[in-house]
Write a protein that holds these residues in place. Structure first.
Motif, PDB file in Angstrom:
ATOM      1  N   TYR A   6      45.997  54.481  99.576  1.00 23.65           N
ATOM      2  CA  TYR A   6      47.042  55.142  98.785  1.00 23.65           C
ATOM      3  C   TYR A   6      46.487  56.399  98.111  1.00 23.65           C
ATOM      4  CZ  TYR A   6      50.049  51.052  99.356  1.00 23.65           C
ATOM      5  OH  TYR A   6      50.829  50.063  99.894  1.00 23.65           O
ATOM      6  N   GLU A   7      45.284  56.279  97.587  1.00 21.51           N
ATOM      7  CA  GLU A   7      44.638  57.413  96.928  1.00 21.51           C
ATOM      8  C   GLU A   7      44.457  58.578  97.896  1.00 21.51           C
ATOM      9  OE1 GLU A   7      40.955  57.134  93.984  1.00 21.51           O
ATOM     10  OE2 GLU A   7      40.344  56.852  96.059  1.00 21.51           O
ATOM     11  N   ALA A   8      43.961  58.259  99.099  1.00 20.25           N
ATOM     12  CA  ALA A   8      43.740  59.312 100.088  1.00 20.25           C
ATOM     13  C   ALA A   8      45.057  59.909 100.574  1.00 20.25           C
ATOM     14  CB  ALA A   8      42.943  58.751 101.259  1.00 20.25           C
ATOM     15  N   ARG A   9      46.076  59.070 100.772  1.00 13.40           N
ATOM     16  CA  ARG A   9      47.368  59.590 101.223  1.00 13.40           C
ATOM     17  C   ARG A   9      48.015  60.454 100.150  1.00 13.40           C
ATOM     18  NH1 ARG A   9      52.027  55.553 103.339  1.00 13.40           N
ATOM     19  NH2 ARG A   9      52.329  55.320 101.089  1.00 13.40           N
ATOM     20  N   GLY A  10      47.802  60.083  98.880  1.00 22.58           N
ATOM     21  CA  GLY A  10      48.288  60.942  97.799  1.00 22.58           C
ATOM     22  C   GLY A  10      47.686  62.337  97.883  1.00 22.58           C
ATOM     23  N   GLY A  11      46.387  62.401  98.233  1.00 22.81           N
ATOM     24  CA  GLY A  11      45.754  63.706  98.391  1.00 22.81           C
ATOM     25  C   GLY A  11      46.354  64.506  99.527  1.00 22.81           C
ATOM     26  N   VAL A  12      46.712  63.831 100.624  1.00 22.64           N
ATOM     27  CA  VAL A  12      47.345  64.523 101.749  1.00 22.64           C
ATOM     28  C   VAL A  12      48.723  65.037 101.343  1.00 22.64           C
ATOM     29  CG1 VAL A  12      48.225  64.272 104.095  1.00 22.64           C
ATOM     30  CG2 VAL A  12      46.059  63.177 103.450  1.00 22.64           C
TER      31      VAL A  12
END
Length: 588
Positions: free
Chosen positions: A144-150
């Motif tokens: 979720y954290e990484a997808r938020g960055g995307v």
């Protein structure tokens, strides 16, 4: 006595885990003498060398391991991690894919590939990987954290914030999620930015990006602590150019008498042969108009870093700006035929009072890239000096520049002025900006949530629309008019507050197509010297050219002036009072 290979491997693994890399290396060498090349031994050796800060032997060991076990998912994943850290992103993505081909459920490899694809700008593919991780394990906060960055990189703020908050609900101390929320709050000028950065810094006190954001959030809130925090970080990481640049800017704005580049000078002592660091130091000094100091620093570095065309270009530019024209001639004669080189030679030709040579050099550069503001700005000066009729086509067609008195009343302007004054929290002008004797706000002013700013933005939007409707006809060969009928948007937006004696040096805005000045509060602008008035089209004073401005425009509260971003502009100084303005750039 026979060697116990298993015992040696176990001991090497323990030494690696406790960061006793020399011991691990010794035991692995002993194992290799018995068993020869073995992929497991080489894999561990690669990890030892990588964590010991020896990337070259680490890469060699990884390649030897993969030659023996090309489909091993863990070796491919770890090799890709090193490639990513070295900046070889495409090869990193390839080896993450090899790992996933061998083990499609290898979540770490899929997360890692998504991160690399994000860096490559391949956002759709990155999200596909992250969606798959979440589908397999919906409680994986990392995904979720990484997808938020995307999502944030794509401009989908709502989705980004939702994912960051979901990650924190699963794991409250995720530094990346906290940092993501804090950066988004900073971008929209939200007061939650500082407490979010405090949390992120508490979780990740050594994360340089978190430190930088926290320091700038403290500065934006008008609180002390940002400069010492950033200074300590660059002292520990002297190769960190982004931190050094921000520290220099913050020091310049906090105290005009401070040595803003002191952090760079200290870093150079620690890393004298670091080419990128030396070049960044010279750029920083040049942004602060310390061209002679930058040239002296370049001379001191001659025996430490390789001399080449890039160094010659630096020398030529710095010497020209410092007034050592003969040295500039010699250095610029040695550079290669790059775009930056031709721009530098063209500007130097103007300083040498040779507009014909400047125009001959600059016109092909400008024609090859209609968005290159620096080329068009200097070409305009050359054409005007030569009496070339194309100067009028470029700069002086009716409607290119516009003056409007906006539909805004005195009470709204007074409220806006008070809001803006509260945002001017620094004490001096930032390095690299045009103002002298004043301050400039940080961030995008028109993204702020204060009602007075939001209302004023709407008024300005109406004025912008009226100006665009009155522009001359579309011209695909013109750097501004080629965008005549396109949808335009606000780029940067900010406020400048000048005090007694303040002014803007003549400058251009390299990221815009239209630029502006809008007046909120003014000193006395009457009298024959026209104090505080805006000048359009005059060359920078440092070029020493006898060329008047195209126009001199009287400022008035509520007045909006729009003009092409490639048109040099500056202001006349005033004696007493306050000159409070809002400015912005328009982009496609």
């Amino acid at each position: 006595m026979p060697v116990d290979v298993n015992a040696l491997m176990t001991r090497a693994e323990a030494a690696f885990r406790t960061r006793r890399f020399d011991s691990a290396r010794t035991d692995l060498a002993a194992v290799s003498r018995v068993v020869g090349d073995h992929f497991a031994v080489l894999h561990l050796l690669a990890l030892v060398e990588q964590n010991a800060g020896r990337p070259v032997p680490a890469l060699a060991a990884f390649r030897r391991a993969l030659a023996l076990a090309p489909g091993d998912p863990q070796i491919n994943n770890n090799f890709a991690n090193l490639l990513d850290a070295q900046g070889d992103l495409e090869q990193a993505a390839t080896h993450y894919s090899y790992a996933l081909a061998a083990d499609p459920l290898f979540a770490d490899a899929r997360l890692n590939r998504a991160t690399t694809l994000h860096k490559l700008g391949m956002f759709d593919l990155a999200r596909l990987d992250l969606d798959q991780v979440i589908a397999t394990n919906p409680s994986d906060a990392r995904a979720y954290e990484a997808r938020g960055g995307v999502y944030r990189a794509e401009g989908n703020a709502a989705a980004a914030e939702a994912d960051f908050r979901h990650a924190l609900a699963l794991s409250p101390n995720r530094a990346m999620a906290l940092h993501g929320l804090a950066r988004m709050a900073t971008e929209r000028n939200d007061d939650t930015a500082l407490p979010l950065y405090r949390r992120a810094h508490a979780v990740a006190p050594k994360d340089l990006e978190v430190i930088l954001g926290y320091a700038e959030a403290l500065e934006a809130a008008g609180q002390d602590g940002g400069i010492p925090l950033l200074a300590a970080a660059v002292d520990s990481a002297p190769e960190w150019i982004a931190g050094l640049d921000s520290l220099a800017r913050m020091r310049s704005e906090a105290d005009a008498d401070d040595d803003f580049a002191a952090g760079y000078a200290a870093a150079i002592i620690k890393r004298p042969t670091d080419r990128a660091l030396n070049l960044a130091y010279w750029r920083c000094l040049a942004r602060g108009d310390r061209h002679a100091d930058a040239l002296a620093a370049l001379d001191l570095a001659r025996d430490r870093i390789k001399n080449d065309a890039e160094i010659d270009l630096f020398e030529g530019v710095l010497a020209s700006e410092a007034g050592d024209l003969d040295r500039a001639d010699a250095a610029l004669s040695r550079i290669d035929d790059s775009r930056d080189g031709r721009l530098a030679i063209g500007r130097h030709a103007l300083r040498r009072h040779d507009p014909a040579r400047a125009a001959a050099i600059l016109e092909p550069v400008a024609r090859s890239d209609l968005s290159l503001v620096a080329a068009w700005a200097q070409l305009a000066i050359a054409w005007r000096l030569l009496g070339d009729p194309r100067a009028a086509w470029l700069c002086d067609q009716p409607g290119l520049c516009g003056v409007q008195d906006l539909d805004v009343n005195a009470s709204d302007l007074a409220e806006l002025a008070e809001t803006l004054r509260g945002l001017h929290r620094t004490r001096a002008h930032p390095i690299g900006q045009s103002l002298r004797g004043g301050t400039q706000t940080r961030g995008r002013l028109f993204d702020r949530v204060e009602p007075s700013i939001a209302r004023f933005k709407q008024v300005v939007e109406r004025g912008l629309a009226a100006h665009c409707a009155a522009l001359p006809p579309t011209d695909p060969t013109h750097p501004l008019l080629r965008h005549r009928d396109e949808a335009l948007h606000f780029g940067g937006s900010w406020s400048v507050r000048l005090s007694s004696g303040g002014f803007h040096v003549n400058h251009v805005h390299p990221q815009g197509i239209l630029s502006s000045a809008c007046y909120i509060a003014l000193p006395d602008t009457g009298g024959p010297e026209r104090p505080g008035w805006l000048e359009l089209g005059g060359p920078p004073a440092e070029l020493g050219l006898d060329l008047p401005p195209i126009a001199t425009i009287e400022p008035r509260p509520g007045r909006l002036i729009l003009f092409p971003s490639y048109l040099y502009h500056g202001t006349r100084p005033f004696v007493v009072g306050e000159r409070l303005t809002v400015a912005f750039d328009i982009v496609v």
